[in-house]
Design a protein around this motif. Structure first.
Motif, PDB file in Angstrom:
ATOM      1  N   ASP B  21       0.770  -1.133   0.005  1.00  0.00           N
ATOM      2  CA  ASP B  21      -0.103   0.165  -0.174  1.00  0.00           C
ATOM      3  C   ASP B  21       1.015   1.103  -0.061  1.00  0.00           C
ATOM      4  N   LEU B  22       1.641   1.371  -0.793  1.00  0.00           N
ATOM      5  CA  LEU B  22       2.688   2.334  -0.803  1.00  0.00           C
ATOM      6  C   LEU B  22       2.057   3.763  -1.340  1.00  0.00           C
ATOM      7  N   GLN B  23       2.514   4.901  -0.753  1.00  0.00           N
ATOM      8  CA  GLN B  23       1.910   5.863  -1.128  1.00  0.00           C
ATOM      9  C   GLN B  23       2.934   7.037  -1.230  1.00  0.00           C
ATOM     10  N   VAL B  24       3.200   7.760  -2.168  1.00  0.00           N
ATOM     11  CA  VAL B  24       4.203   8.769  -2.481  1.00  0.00           C
ATOM     12  C   VAL B  24       3.727   9.821  -3.122  1.00  0.00           C
ATOM     13  N   GLU B  25       3.833  11.075  -2.327  1.00  0.00           N
ATOM     14  CA  GLU B  25       3.256  12.559  -2.859  1.00  0.00           C
ATOM     15  C   GLU B  25       4.663  13.332  -3.369  1.00  0.00           C
ATOM     16  N   PHE B  26       4.272  14.078  -4.141  1.00  0.00           N
ATOM     17  CA  PHE B  26       5.114  15.225  -4.824  1.00  0.00           C
ATOM     18  C   PHE B  26       4.633  16.425  -4.544  1.00  0.00           C
ATOM     19  N   THR B  27       5.203  17.477  -3.902  1.00  0.00           N
ATOM     20  CA  THR B  27       4.786  18.732  -3.804  1.00  0.00           C
ATOM     21  C   THR B  27       5.234  19.634  -5.082  1.00  0.00           C
ATOM     22  N   THR B  28       4.484  20.170  -5.750  1.00  0.00           N
ATOM     23  CA  THR B  28       4.903  20.835  -6.906  1.00  0.00           C
ATOM     24  C   THR B  28       4.290  22.251  -6.660  1.00  0.00           C
ATOM     25  N   SER B  29       4.892  23.162  -7.474  1.00  0.00           N
ATOM     26  CA  SER B  29       4.152  24.461  -7.471  1.00  0.00           C
ATOM     27  C   SER B  29       2.676  24.591  -7.792  1.00  0.00           C
ATOM     28  N   GLY B  31       0.591  22.093  -7.045  1.00  0.00           N
ATOM     29  CA  GLY B  31      -0.344  21.458  -5.865  1.00  0.00           C
ATOM     30  C   GLY B  31       0.387  19.971  -5.705  1.00  0.00           C
ATOM     31  N   ILE B  32      -0.233  19.146  -4.968  1.00  0.00           N
ATOM     32  CA  ILE B  32       0.617  17.871  -4.437  1.00  0.00           C
ATOM     33  C   ILE B  32      -0.009  16.895  -5.552  1.00  0.00           C
ATOM     34  N   ALA B  33       1.023  16.220  -6.108  1.00  0.00           N
ATOM     35  CA  ALA B  33       0.657  15.054  -6.938  1.00  0.00           C
ATOM     36  C   ALA B  33       0.929  13.886  -6.278  1.00  0.00           C
ATOM     37  N   ARG B  34      -0.038  12.844  -6.124  1.00  0.00           N
ATOM     38  CA  ARG B  34       0.181  11.593  -5.731  1.00  0.00           C
ATOM     39  C   ARG B  34       0.746  10.633  -6.622  1.00  0.00           C
ATOM     40  N   ALA B  35       1.965  10.583  -6.720  1.00  0.00           N
ATOM     41  CA  ALA B  35       2.772   9.694  -7.771  1.00  0.00           C
ATOM     42  C   ALA B  35       2.708   8.297  -7.569  1.00  0.00           C
ATOM     43  N   LEU B  36       2.542   7.806  -6.387  1.00  0.00           N
ATOM     44  CA  LEU B  36       2.147   6.290  -6.052  1.00  0.00           C
ATOM     45  C   LEU B  36       1.062   6.340  -5.230  1.00  0.00           C
ATOM     46  N   ASP B  37      -0.108   5.390  -5.554  1.00  0.00           N
ATOM     47  CA  ASP B  37      -1.201   5.475  -4.640  1.00  0.00           C
ATOM     48  C   ASP B  37      -1.676   3.949  -4.456  1.00  0.00           C
ATOM     49  N   GLY B  38      -1.038   3.613  -3.476  1.00  0.00           N
ATOM     50  CA  GLY B  38      -1.621   2.111  -3.068  1.00  0.00           C
ATOM     51  C   GLY B  38      -0.893   0.972  -3.826  1.00  0.00           C
ATOM     52  N   VAL B  39       0.585   1.261  -4.054  1.00  0.00           N
ATOM     53  CA  VAL B  39       1.021   0.207  -4.715  1.00  0.00           C
ATOM     54  C   VAL B  39       1.779  -0.874  -3.613  1.00  0.00           C
ATOM     55  N   SER B  40       1.336  -2.278  -4.118  1.00  0.00           N
ATOM     56  CA  SER B  40       1.639  -3.527  -3.345  1.00  0.00           C
ATOM     57  C   SER B  40       2.280  -4.662  -4.373  1.00  0.00           C
ATOM     58  N   PHE B  41       3.459  -4.977  -3.954  1.00  0.00           N
ATOM     59  CA  PHE B  41       4.053  -6.160  -4.672  1.00  0.00           C
ATOM     60  C   PHE B  41       4.725  -6.679  -3.666  1.00  0.00           C
ATOM     61  N   SER B 287      -4.060  10.811 -24.071  1.00  0.00           N
ATOM     62  CA  SER B 287      -2.698  10.933 -23.439  1.00  0.00           C
ATOM     63  C   SER B 287      -3.014  10.530 -22.178  1.00  0.00           C
ATOM     64  N   PRO B 288      -1.925  10.079 -21.387  1.00  0.00           N
ATOM     65  CA  PRO B 288      -1.817   9.810 -19.935  1.00  0.00           C
ATOM     66  C   PRO B 288      -2.286  10.833 -19.132  1.00  0.00           C
ATOM     67  N   PRO B 289      -3.061  10.667 -17.953  1.00  0.00           N
ATOM     68  CA  PRO B 289      -3.715  11.786 -17.264  1.00  0.00           C
ATOM     69  C   PRO B 289      -2.650  12.512 -16.272  1.00  0.00           C
ATOM     70  N   ASN B 290      -2.974  13.905 -16.104  1.00  0.00           N
ATOM     71  CA  ASN B 290      -2.048  14.495 -15.189  1.00  0.00           C
ATOM     72  C   ASN B 290      -2.311  14.259 -13.661  1.00  0.00           C
ATOM     73  N   LEU B 291      -1.176  14.031 -13.211  1.00  0.00           N
ATOM     74  CA  LEU B 291      -1.439  13.445 -11.779  1.00  0.00           C
ATOM     75  C   LEU B 291      -1.745  14.690 -10.904  1.00  0.00           C
ATOM     76  N   LEU B 292      -1.822  15.512 -11.339  1.00  0.00           N
ATOM     77  CA  LEU B 292      -2.355  17.079 -10.608  1.00  0.00           C
ATOM     78  C   LEU B 292      -3.978  16.892 -10.730  1.00  0.00           C
ATOM     79  N   ASP B 293      -4.355  16.433 -11.648  1.00  0.00           N
ATOM     80  CA  ASP B 293      -5.706  16.557 -12.037  1.00  0.00           C
ATOM     81  C   ASP B 293      -6.216  15.030 -12.558  1.00  0.00           C
ATOM     82  N   LEU B 294      -6.195  14.070 -11.778  1.00  0.00           N
ATOM     83  CA  LEU B 294      -6.663  12.774 -12.173  1.00  0.00           C
ATOM     84  C   LEU B 294      -8.333  12.787 -12.267  1.00  0.00           C
ATOM     85  N   PRO B 295      -8.812  12.043 -13.349  1.00  0.00           N
ATOM     86  CA  PRO B 295      -9.788  11.644 -13.333  1.00  0.00           C
ATOM     87  C   PRO B 295     -10.725  11.057 -12.187  1.00  0.00           C
ATOM     88  N   ALA B 296     -11.688  11.231 -12.246  1.00  0.00           N
ATOM     89  CA  ALA B 296     -12.538  10.414 -10.836  1.00  0.00           C
ATOM     90  C   ALA B 296     -12.454   8.958 -11.127  1.00  0.00           C
TER      91      ALA B 296
END
Lengths: 282, 342
Positions: B21-29, B31-41, B287-296
């Motif tokens: 369940d790894l979660q990683v966030e990046f703080t950018t100018s 906003g906050i981008a969730r780069a990893l959201d619940g990764v398990s392996f 194209s791949p989504p923007n992590l700052l504005d992910l679709p619901a």
């Protein structure tokens, strides 16, 4: 396909000087292209493959006039263009355009998309009259799959694939007969790469474009090209249709090159993408 | 098949590395981008897991999180755990993770030139882990370095050991990086796009070298790549990532032959040369989504050819669809439909 060759390259030779480290005296030369011969007919896609240092980009740059040939002849529609003057080159570039690998570096960051597409018309004012340029630019954006409403946006506001579409729209602006694509899809993600490849294919049909397609990715080459030249050490070692080269390569280098292409499902037919034997040492 | 037996016996063991369940966030100018959201392996000893995805999918962030290499202060682990040998790397201080990584978990990168120090001889760089971590003397360490350079296929290693990085080709530099990575016999090797900068013949050699070294040492490998073909020969399992999540995982043959996530299927369909010549490719739209504005809901739904309104309601979690092989998990509520369209 017509028999008239659009581009004819004969015995092309290009070298880069080697300078001494301190006095910058010319102490030798590096033969990037030794002897390259090929023709491209109107509407045909010719692929140039080879590994880094094989001379494939040098061939492209010499054709479009960014490098000077040391020997041989390049003909475009029957005219010798090898020793073109600047004015002649300018006229020539109307028929011959280039799409580069890096969609980040090849677009001016200070110009809007519309200004980027209109720019070639400033150099060649007779292609599109001034009052129609804005609408023509938007039509081109639409044609390459960009939303024309974004005409006033800047390159950094687009993704890599969209930027490559801007580069393609710019190349199309002068209605060229030949587009040189130097690793044009190499920097793109595979899902986006497929979109751009399909776009290039559609445009080819629509405008009867010829492409000189340079890539290190042999699956891309296989997909898009009518003929393929394999370049090694500045010399064409083999030429044929993609099918001939993939299924029955003759030259040793071609065999090695094509055997190294990763297979998506190596377990089918017991095929392995790895060449047999020990690791070749360089 | 013996391969199958070995795989079965391994499954019974506890994993060498377990990411939960790894979660990683990046703080950018912006906003906050969730780069990893619940990764398990999990990674077992001796196995190769391929983590595949396009740019921005989070595949490299995953390895950076494991190795405590997240760019500071922008990126940080905000949840989940990375269990290695009973230690949670996510909670340990960076210095401790680095110590551990120096000996047990090694990594090679895409660009070997920027990972080597240009002003030191190759021999000294390859010998460094022996001197720093094992306290060996210079002579002994250099002798070990020479052995390693020979093992990774540097021709004329006795002479080349005193050359500088710029005197080597890209493929040779990657061999040198591999030599440094395996110097202390790591239990896990993470290879992040190890062949992306290399020519195709060299790429095949490097992949082969990695597979040989793995067979010799029994180390586990995590191969990170954007190229589905490159890993096909060496990986036994794959995890496909999209927008910071693993959306499909399982045995590589199962996933490639019977993809059950529309994204995986789209990726496989986009590869030129994978189907009949002359046929147009079937790319994924958009194209791949923007992590700052992910679709619901499911992040893939705006590009998905089989999306239904429910796809927007909730983020689908990984599940084993009906008819799927053991261990084949898919994060799609319509996975069964994808399979039936094979």
């Amino acid at each position: 396909m017509t028999e008239v060759s659009l581009l004819k390259v004969q015995n092309l030779r290009v070298s880069y000087p080697i300078h001494s480290s301190i006095l910058q005296r010319r102490i030798g030369e590096n033969m990037a292209v030794k002897d390259v011969n090929f023709t491209i007919s109107a509407g045909q896609t010719v692929g140039l493959v080879g590994e880094s240092g094989s001379g494939k980009s040098t061939v492209a740059r010499t054709i479009i006039g960014l490098e000077k040939a040391d020997g041989g002849r390049i003909e475009f529609e029957g005219r010798d263009i090898t020793q073109s003057t600047r004015t002649e080159l300018k006229a020539l570039r109307r028929d011959m355009q280039m799409v580069f690998q890096d969609p980040f570096a090849s677009l001016n960051p200070r110009l809007s998309v519309q200004e980027i597409i209109v720019e070639p018309w400033l150099a060649h004012p007779d292609v599109v009259p001034k009052n129609r340029r804005a609408s023509e630019a938007k039509a081109l954006m639409d044609r390459v799959g960009l939303n024309p409403d974004y005409a006033s946006r800047f390159p950094h506001q687009f993704s890599g694939g969209q930027r490559q579409r801007i580069g393609i729209a710019r190349a199309l602006a002068l209605q060229p007969k030949l587009i040189i694509c130097d690793e044009a899809v190499s920097a793109l993600d595979v899902s986006v790469q497929a979109q751009v490849l399909n776009l290039l294919d559609d445009l080819k049909q629509e405008f009867n474009l010829a492409y000189l397609f340079i890539s290190h990715d042999l699956s891309v080459i296989e997909h898009i090209c009518d003929r393929v030249l394999v370049l090694n050490g500045g010399v064409v070692v083999e030429e044929g249709t993609p099918r001939e080269l993939f299924e029955n390569p003759q030259d040793d280098y071609t065999k090695r090159l094509f055997a190294a292409v990763p297979v998506i499902r190596p377990w089918l037919n017991g095929a392995s993408s790895k060449p047999a034997g020990t690791i070749p040492r360089y | 098949m013996t391969e199958q037996l070995v795989a079965d016996s391994r499954r019974a063991q506890s994993p060498l590395l377990s990411v939960r369940d790894l979660q990683v966030e990046f703080t950018t100018s912006a906003g906050i981008a969730r780069a990893l959201d619940g990764v398990s392996f999990d990674v077992q000893a001796g196995e190769t897991l391929a983590i595949l995805g396009e740019s921005g999918s989070g595949k490299s962030v995953t390895s950076q999180a494991i190795m405590a290499l997240l760019p500071k202060p922008a990126g940080s682990i905000v949840g989940g755990s990375i269990l290695y040998d009973g230690i949670d790397l996510a909670k340990e201080p960076v210095s401790r993770v680095r110590d551990l990584c120096a000996t047990d978990i090694a990594m090679i990168f895409q660009d070997p030139l920027s990972s080597l120090n240009p002003v030191f001889r190759i021999g000294d760089q390859v010998a460094e882990p022996f001197r720093r971590r094992l306290g060996m003397g210079k002579k002994e360490a250099l002798a070990r370095a020479l052995e390693l350079l020979k093992r990774v296929g540097i021709a004329d290693a006795e002479r080349r050991i005193s050359n500088y990085p710029h005197q080597f080709s890209g493929g040779q530099r990657q061999r040198i990086m591999i030599a440094m990575a395996i110097a202390l016999k790591p239990r896990i090797l993470i290879a992040d796009e190890p062949t992306t900068a290399l020519d195709v013949t060299v790429q095949a050699q490097i992949m082969r070298l990695l597979a040989e070294l793995q067979a010799e040492t029994g180390m586990a490998m995590i191969l990170i790549s954007h190229d589905l073909g490159v890993v096909a020969d060496s990986a036994s399992r794959v995890a496909i990532m999209y927008a910071g999540r693993i959306i499909e995982t399982g045995g590589i043959r199962e996933v490639y032959d019977h993809p059950q996530h529309p994204y995986t299927k789209g990726l496989l369909d986009s590869i030129p040369g994978a189907h009949a010549m002359g046929e147009p490719l079937r790319p994924i739209v958009g194209s791949p989504p923007n992590l700052l504005d992910l679709p619901a809901g499911c992040a893939f739904h705006p590009r998905c050819p089989i999306a239904v309104p429910e796809c927007r309601a909730a983020v689908p979690s990984l599940r084993e669809p009906e008819g799927a092989a053991l261990g084949h998990h898919v994060a799609c509520i319509r996975a069964e439909e994808v399979r039936s369209h094979d």
